[in-house]
Design an enzyme around this catalytic site. Sequence first.
Site, PDB file in Angstrom:
ATOM      1  N   HIS A 266      40.213 -25.014 -43.307  1.00 24.36           N
ATOM      2  CA  HIS A 266      41.201 -26.032 -43.675  1.00 24.36           C
ATOM      3  C   HIS A 266      41.527 -26.000 -45.168  1.00 24.36           C
ATOM      4  O   HIS A 266      42.607 -26.424 -45.568  1.00 24.36           O
ATOM      5  CB  HIS A 266      40.713 -27.421 -43.259  1.00 24.36           C
ATOM      6  CG  HIS A 266      40.904 -27.700 -41.802  1.00 24.36           C
ATOM      7  ND1 HIS A 266      41.388 -28.893 -41.315  1.00 24.36           N
ATOM      8  CD2 HIS A 266      40.688 -26.926 -40.708  1.00 24.36           C
ATOM      9  CE1 HIS A 266      41.464 -28.840 -39.995  1.00 24.36           C
ATOM     10  NE2 HIS A 266      41.029 -27.659 -39.603  1.00 24.36           N
TER      11      HIS A 266
ATOM     12  N   GLY B  83      45.821 -21.681 -50.406  1.00 23.79           N
ATOM     13  CA  GLY B  83      44.700 -20.799 -50.707  1.00 23.79           C
ATOM     14  C   GLY B  83      43.373 -21.522 -50.814  1.00 23.79           C
ATOM     15  O   GLY B  83      43.286 -22.751 -50.742  1.00 23.79           O
TER      16      GLY B  83
ATOM     17  N   SER C 209      41.114 -27.672 -52.716  1.00 20.88           N
ATOM     18  CA  SER C 209      42.050 -28.807 -52.752  1.00 20.88           C
ATOM     19  C   SER C 209      41.710 -29.832 -51.674  1.00 20.88           C
ATOM     20  O   SER C 209      41.947 -31.034 -51.852  1.00 20.88           O
ATOM     21  CB  SER C 209      43.494 -28.323 -52.592  1.00 20.88           C
ATOM     22  OG  SER C 209      43.661 -27.606 -51.378  1.00 20.88           O
TER      23      SER C 209
ATOM     24  N   THR D   2      26.634 -22.456 -25.204  1.00 14.85           N
ATOM     25  CA  THR D   2      25.718 -22.404 -26.360  1.00 14.85           C
ATOM     26  C   THR D   2      26.398 -23.060 -27.563  1.00 14.85           C
ATOM     27  O   THR D   2      26.819 -22.373 -28.497  1.00 14.85           O
ATOM     28  CB  THR D   2      25.347 -20.942 -26.693  1.00 14.85           C
ATOM     29  OG1 THR D   2      26.567 -20.186 -26.890  1.00 14.85           O
ATOM     30  CG2 THR D   2      24.542 -20.295 -25.574  1.00 14.85           C
TER      31      THR D   2
END
Length: 321
Positions: free
Chosen positions: A67, A73, A77, A244
């Site tokens: 995210h 990038g 942030s 799992t």
Amino acid sequence: MASSSFSIVVVALGVLALFAGSSSAQLSTNFYSKTCPKVFDTVKSGVQSAVSKERRMGASLLRLFFHDCFVNGCDASVLLDDTSSFTGEQTAVPNKNSIRGLNVIDNIKSQVESVCPGVVSCADIIAIAARDSVVILGGPDWDVKLGRRDSKTASLSGANNNIPPPTSSLSNLISKFQAQGLSTRDMVALSGAHTIGQARCTSFRARIYNETNIDSSFAKTRQASCPSASGSGDNNLAPLDLQTPTTFDNYYYKNLINQKGLLHSDQVLYNGGSTDSTVKTYVNNPKTFTSDFVAGMIKMGDITPLTGSEGEIRKSCGKVN
């Protein structure tokens, strides 16, 4: 004449390539070898402590990296808190009541600051923590490229627009990842992160009640803790990988073949489309999955990092200096 023109073109292309890759080229696996040699041990200790208390946290830290990187990038942030004069990314639809582990990163940052103050970015701590989480839960290891700096800004609209929702179609997933420089194969491999972690009822309700490409017994199992009425049990959790849920393996893809993908955006990877063959490959060759996953993680970590004198090294991850 033709050959000299060709040489000029080659040189020009080389220069363009150099500039195009200059940001990620400044990242290196030994970036802190002299300035903060204890960074890896310090981060790993913090991740191990958090995951030992709650194994789900490993998945949350991995998701936090995703995210972060998909919005302007990998620049931390996503960690910036809202203030009276600043709106960050945490209230965006993909993040609100959803992203977790910010306090874990804050705690690790404090530990790193005590070892080498003002040196290691929050962005790099997220990247290392994501890798450590995968390893601790039984997944592959890799050398993390470092040298990112922290942003002074955030983008609420970027978070809302760039991160694919759980209702995404296959074409939407492909385009969202391509916009970040990631291939369709990268997308399928990175979706394998859903071999760990949990999702909220609100993100898979429509799938378990309305879709037909779902195993009926699996749907009934999920319906037991996710009522059909919106607003009822919205935050009830279910494992993304039924088999799992706290082990990093290739069961996620096996579930897809058996129509047991929890999210719509999971099952579209195996639903008669262009990615079916890749899912089958990862079922039959777990080593191919892990190597592709590692390649995808490294590639995602290279998305437009701030380097050199860009950005800053935050003292506290939740606010700019």
